[in-house]
Design a protein around this motif. Structure first.
Motif, mmCIF file in Angstrom:
data_model
loop_
_atom_site.group_PDB
_atom_site.id
_atom_site.type_symbol
_atom_site.label_atom_id
_atom_site.label_comp_id
_atom_site.label_asym_id
_atom_site.label_seq_id
_atom_site.Cartn_x
_atom_site.Cartn_y
_atom_site.Cartn_z
ATOM 1 N N ASP A 171 -0.340 0.399 -8.958
ATOM 2 C CA ASP A 171 -0.579 -0.885 -8.306
ATOM 3 C C ASP A 171 0.248 -1.997 -8.949
ATOM 4 N N ASP B 135 -6.441 -0.632 -1.332
ATOM 5 C CA ASP B 135 -6.623 -2.011 -0.844
ATOM 6 C C ASP B 135 -7.217 -2.053 0.561
ATOM 7 N N THR C 89 0.832 -1.209 0.000
ATOM 8 C CA THR C 89 0.000 0.000 0.000
ATOM 9 C C THR C 89 0.865 1.258 0.000
#
Length: 196
Positions: free
Chosen positions: A131, A55, A26
């Motif tokens: 990501d 997330d 993250t």
């Protein structure tokens, strides 16, 4: 956008939702999203915040995510598809209802960071690519996507989505329709502009 205290409080809430490895991921996504936003002209603060939140529900039990999705009338193909996608859609709902995030750009970036969609905004593309390429990621082809992301965000995203689609096909898993549509949209736009 948020002061030091607010940022620390937010990170504490995010940290409480996940295990150590997911939290490191993250932080990597938030850092990568800020860098990509600065490079390509998206709002760096929004990108970083979406990275921190993308997330939020990833480590939640699938039953809890399913309940949220059912209560919010999410599409049947999502509920019948791969559970790996649920955290993004549930996360967008939860960060709005429980954390008070109301910015539609941030909510969309969280919602579509796993699937993509046709007509993605710049912020959505930034978070989706971040990501894939954050520093803790290690999968075949990640270095190529990282290199593309230095030059062309759309090409990096098309490559990333194409790799995901190929991987799912090889594993004989379903491909969520939005992912195919997102890939086709990116390639069609490139071709319309005379790209390679």
């Amino acid at each position: 956008m948020y002061g030091l205290v607010d940022r620390e409080a937010l990170l504490a809430k995010v940290r409480a939702q996940m295990h150590d490895k997911r939290y490191r991921h993250t932080l990597g996504v938030a850092e990568s999203a800020r860098r990509l936003a600065e490079r390509f002209g998206a709002d760096p603060d929004k990108a970083e915040l979406a990275g921190y939140l993308h997330d939020y529900c990833k480590c939640w039990p699938v039953e809890k995510m399913r309940d949220i999705l059912v209560r919010h009338d999410m599409p049947r193909e999502l509920l019948e598809g791969e559970k790996e996608l649920w955290h993004a859609f549930a996360g967008a709902i939860v960060i709005q209802t429980e954390l008070g995030v109301s910015d539609p750009e941030i909510l969309q970036a969280v919602r579509y960071h796993t699937t993509g969609r046709p007509g993605m905004s710049l912020l959505e593309k930034v978070v989706c690519v971040a990501d894939y390429i954050e520093p803790n990621r290690d999968f075949p082809g990640v270095e190529m996507i990282r290199a593309l992301a230095e030059q062309d965000l759309d090409e990096a995203l098309a490559c990333a989505l194409g790799g995901t689609i190929q991987h799912l096909i090889e594993k004989r898993k379903t491909v969520y329709p939005l992912t195919l549509l997102a890939y086709n949209d990116l390639v069609s736009r490139r071709d319309a502009q005379g790209g390679v």
